[in-house]
Design a protein around this motif. Structure first.
Motif, PDB file in Angstrom:
ATOM      1  N   LYS A  35      99.085  82.100  -8.074  1.00 38.09           N
ATOM      2  CA  LYS A  35     100.099  82.551  -7.122  1.00 38.09           C
ATOM      3  C   LYS A  35      99.603  82.523  -5.681  1.00 38.09           C
ATOM      4  O   LYS A  35     100.356  82.306  -4.761  1.00 38.09           O
ATOM      5  CB  LYS A  35     100.492  84.008  -7.448  1.00 38.09           C
ATOM      6  N   ASN A  36      98.331  82.813  -5.516  1.00 32.10           N
ATOM      7  CA  ASN A  36      97.837  83.044  -4.160  1.00 32.10           C
ATOM      8  C   ASN A  36      96.752  82.068  -3.744  1.00 32.10           C
ATOM      9  O   ASN A  36      96.132  81.425  -4.567  1.00 32.10           O
ATOM     10  CB  ASN A  36      97.227  84.442  -4.078  1.00 32.10           C
ATOM     11  N   GLY A  37      96.534  82.033  -2.469  1.00 30.31           N
ATOM     12  CA  GLY A  37      95.341  81.360  -1.976  1.00 30.31           C
ATOM     13  C   GLY A  37      94.344  82.457  -1.685  1.00 30.31           C
ATOM     14  O   GLY A  37      94.632  83.392  -0.951  1.00 30.31           O
ATOM     15  N   ALA A  38      93.190  82.407  -2.277  1.00 29.04           N
ATOM     16  CA  ALA A  38      92.202  83.451  -2.040  1.00 29.04           C
ATOM     17  C   ALA A  38      91.087  82.891  -1.183  1.00 29.04           C
ATOM     18  O   ALA A  38      90.638  81.781  -1.395  1.00 29.04           O
ATOM     19  CB  ALA A  38      91.647  83.929  -3.366  1.00 29.04           C
ATOM     20  N   PHE A  39      90.643  83.646  -0.232  1.00 26.37           N
ATOM     21  CA  PHE A  39      89.569  83.204   0.634  1.00 26.37           C
ATOM     22  C   PHE A  39      88.360  84.092   0.396  1.00 26.37           C
ATOM     23  O   PHE A  39      88.490  85.302   0.364  1.00 26.37           O
ATOM     24  CB  PHE A  39      90.000  83.285   2.095  1.00 26.37           C
ATOM     25  N   VAL A  40      87.245  83.493   0.283  1.00 30.49           N
ATOM     26  CA  VAL A  40      86.082  84.252  -0.129  1.00 30.49           C
ATOM     27  C   VAL A  40      85.010  84.206   0.938  1.00 30.49           C
ATOM     28  O   VAL A  40      84.704  83.137   1.467  1.00 30.49           O
ATOM     29  CB  VAL A  40      85.490  83.626  -1.405  1.00 30.49           C
ATOM     30  N   PHE A  41      84.455  85.352   1.238  1.00 32.39           N
ATOM     31  CA  PHE A  41      83.393  85.393   2.234  1.00 32.39           C
ATOM     32  C   PHE A  41      82.169  86.037   1.644  1.00 32.39           C
ATOM     33  O   PHE A  41      82.229  87.172   1.196  1.00 32.39           O
ATOM     34  CB  PHE A  41      83.820  86.225   3.435  1.00 32.39           C
ATOM     35  N   PRO A  42      81.067  85.366   1.669  1.00 38.60           N
ATOM     36  CA  PRO A  42      79.866  86.011   1.167  1.00 38.60           C
ATOM     37  C   PRO A  42      79.277  87.016   2.156  1.00 38.60           C
ATOM     38  O   PRO A  42      78.376  87.741   1.836  1.00 38.60           O
ATOM     39  CB  PRO A  42      78.905  84.855   0.915  1.00 38.60           C
ATOM     40  N   ALA A  43      79.799  87.059   3.364  1.00 37.61           N
ATOM     41  CA  ALA A  43      79.289  88.051   4.319  1.00 37.61           C
ATOM     42  C   ALA A  43      80.422  89.007   4.683  1.00 37.61           C
ATOM     43  O   ALA A  43      81.587  88.672   4.562  1.00 37.61           O
ATOM     44  CB  ALA A  43      78.800  87.337   5.568  1.00 37.61           C
ATOM     45  N   SER A  44      80.059  90.194   5.137  1.00 33.28           N
ATOM     46  CA  SER A  44      81.126  91.118   5.501  1.00 33.28           C
ATOM     47  C   SER A  44      81.564  90.851   6.943  1.00 33.28           C
ATOM     48  O   SER A  44      80.816  90.309   7.752  1.00 33.28           O
ATOM     49  CB  SER A  44      80.654  92.553   5.335  1.00 33.28           C
ATOM     50  N   LEU A  45      82.791  91.243   7.217  1.00 27.85           N
ATOM     51  CA  LEU A  45      83.356  91.027   8.545  1.00 27.85           C
ATOM     52  C   LEU A  45      83.601  92.358   9.213  1.00 27.85           C
ATOM     53  O   LEU A  45      83.879  93.352   8.537  1.00 27.85           O
ATOM     54  CB  LEU A  45      84.725  90.352   8.403  1.00 27.85           C
ATOM     55  N   SER A  46      83.561  92.372  10.521  1.00 28.59           N
ATOM     56  CA  SER A  46      83.839  93.625  11.216  1.00 28.59           C
ATOM     57  C   SER A  46      85.341  93.932  11.104  1.00 28.59           C
ATOM     58  O   SER A  46      86.156  93.036  10.900  1.00 28.59           O
ATOM     59  CB  SER A  46      83.454  93.495  12.688  1.00 28.59           C
ATOM     60  N   GLN A  47      85.641  95.221  11.255  1.00 31.84           N
ATOM     61  CA  GLN A  47      87.039  95.651  11.181  1.00 31.84           C
ATOM     62  C   GLN A  47      87.879  94.911  12.218  1.00 31.84           C
ATOM     63  O   GLN A  47      89.016  94.527  11.973  1.00 31.84           O
ATOM     64  CB  GLN A  47      87.098  97.172  11.394  1.00 31.84           C
ATOM     65  N   LYS A  48      87.257  94.671  13.398  1.00 29.65           N
ATOM     66  CA  LYS A  48      87.978  94.010  14.485  1.00 29.65           C
ATOM     67  C   LYS A  48      88.416  92.592  14.055  1.00 29.65           C
ATOM     68  O   LYS A  48      89.557  92.183  14.260  1.00 29.65           O
ATOM     69  CB  LYS A  48      87.040  93.928  15.701  1.00 29.65           C
ATOM     70  N   LYS A  49      87.498  91.909  13.430  1.00 24.86           N
ATOM     71  CA  LYS A  49      87.811  90.543  12.977  1.00 24.86           C
ATOM     72  C   LYS A  49      88.893  90.583  11.886  1.00 24.86           C
ATOM     73  O   LYS A  49      89.784  89.748  11.839  1.00 24.86           O
ATOM     74  CB  LYS A  49      86.553  89.859  12.417  1.00 24.86           C
ATOM     75  N   ILE A  50      88.779  91.569  11.019  1.00 23.90           N
ATOM     76  CA  ILE A  50      89.781  91.673   9.940  1.00 23.90           C
ATOM     77  C   ILE A  50      91.171  91.869  10.554  1.00 23.90           C
ATOM     78  O   ILE A  50      92.142  91.235  10.153  1.00 23.90           O
ATOM     79  CB  ILE A  50      89.436  92.831   8.969  1.00 23.90           C
ATOM     80  N   GLU A  51      91.241  92.742  11.582  1.00 24.40           N
ATOM     81  CA  GLU A  51      92.533  92.989  12.241  1.00 24.40           C
ATOM     82  C   GLU A  51      93.059  91.702  12.867  1.00 24.40           C
ATOM     83  O   GLU A  51      94.254  91.408  12.798  1.00 24.40           O
ATOM     84  CB  GLU A  51      92.403  94.096  13.313  1.00 24.40           C
ATOM     85  N   GLU A  52      92.161  90.933  13.462  1.00 23.75           N
ATOM     86  CA  GLU A  52      92.547  89.654  14.073  1.00 23.75           C
ATOM     87  C   GLU A  52      93.169  88.724  13.032  1.00 23.75           C
ATOM     88  O   GLU A  52      94.203  88.112  13.259  1.00 23.75           O
ATOM     89  CB  GLU A  52      91.274  88.974  14.621  1.00 23.75           C
TER      90      GLU A  52
END
Ligand code: PEP
Ligand code: MN
Length: 338
Positions: A35-52
């Motif tokens: 159903k979805n496209g999933a994107f995977v990151f092996p590193a964590s992202l800052s909250q700011k980037k997530i909001e972006e």
């Protein structure tokens, strides 16, 4: 961290999100599920980037539990995928059937084994040229010379070649010969090797470490998947247990559970589980009944003379007899050996 984007995300928005992520130095992998496209990151992202990112694309869910298998999971990837090995589309009812010596020894021995393997319906000729031996004084494999012999015999008998790689530095060499890369039990958590195997386009057979949990096994597979290689084949080869008859305990229920959890095919290696030729058949049969997607069996024309694992290899005639029995069991569970 794993971010799951909403079903109807526009490709243009995804491309913008991709740019931000790449700028942030994260590995970007698009994994299409049912159903979805999933994107995977092996590193964590800052909250700011997530909001972006959230402003650009509709985010369905963010998984912060990095211990949860994701790309291998049937929860997110809804359908079992078919793994293609060169031009062979491995159908679900057909067993991935590999046979061969523990180690490549010489052309004559390998040719004898290949002839029987082919006659019995094996698709894959296994055999190590780089051997992970407990003792440094044991035979370590023929190296490139073994790979050459192995390739030649596979070409002659039209079998796929499967060879083990021990070290990341050997990966280019082994993959220049072998159709399927084997990562052995002792290397299941060799993360640099898993990551490098994830960059390949070839199928990788990953064996469960004899002291690992199923979750650790799936997370090891996840290392390969998250680098972009989705041709991962899991291999149960038994784990250490209490007072076993066989060297390593093969648990049919564990195989069933894996198959409930993952879309990845799971094959069973009864030889390394048994550690003794007398128990190989019993484990092989129970594996088929429990739903194994394939088998890998060690065979040698003169087991007592084999350079490694001599006590567990089947003779050619015992192998033929076993395959005849396995074919009957296959019929009962709607599987087949060619
Ligand atoms: C092998 O398949 O030859 C082998 C060394 O197996 P394992 O890694 O399961 O011990
Ligand atoms: Mn072996």
């Amino acid at each position: 961290m794993v971010i799951l984007f909403a079903e109807k995300s526009k490709p243009a928005d995804i491309a913008k999100a991709k740019k931000i992520l790449e700028k942030a130095g994260v590995n970007f992998i698009l994994q299409k599920s049912g159903k979805n496209g999933a994107f995977v990151f092996p590193a964590s992202l800052s909250q700011k980037k997530i909001e972006e990112i959230k402003k650009l694309v509709k985010v369905e869910e963010i998984f912060l539990n990095e211990k949860q298998p994701f790309l291998s999971s049937l929860r997110y990837i809804e359908k079992r995928k078919k793994i293609k090995i060169l031009n062979w589309k491995w159908e679900e009812d057909l067993l991935f059937f590999a046979a061969g010596p523990c180690a490549i020894e010489n052309e004559k021995v390998l040719e004898t084994i290949a002839k029987t393997a082919k006659k019995c319906g094996a698709k894959i000729l296994r055999g190590g040229s780089f051997k992970p031996r407990t003792s440094p004084y044991s035979f370590q494999g023929l190296g490139e010379k073994g790979l050459k012999i192995h390739r030649k015999i596979c070409d002659k008998f039209e079998l796929f070649m499967m060879s083990e790689v021990l070290d990341r530095s050997d990966l280019p060499l082994v993959s220049s010969y072998s159709d399927i890369i084997q990562i052995g039990s002792r290397n299941m958590q060799n993360f640099p090797l898993l990551k490098a195997a994830g960059k390949l386009k070839k199928p990788v057979l990953l064996k469960r470490n004899f002291g690992s949990t199923r979750e650790e096994f799936l997370l090891a597979a996840e290392y390969i998947l998250s680098e972009g290689n989705d041709k991962v084949i899991l291999c149960e080869r038994g784990v250490r247990g209490f007072n076993p008859a066989a060297k390593n305990v093969f648990d049919p229920a564990s195989l069933q559970k894996l198959k409930e959890e993952t879309w990845l095919p799971v094959v069973v290696d009864p030889s390394h589980s048994a550690g003794d030729f007398r128990y190989v058949g019993t484990i092989a049969k129970s594996a088929i009944v429990a739903g194994a997607d394939g088998l890998m069996i060690e065979v040698h024309p003169e087991p007592q003379k084999a350079f490694s694992d001599s006590q567990q290899a089947l003779t050619l005639s015992d192998f033929e007899k076993l395959v005849a029995e396995l074919k009957k069991i296959c019929q009962a569970v709607e599987k087949r050996i060619e």
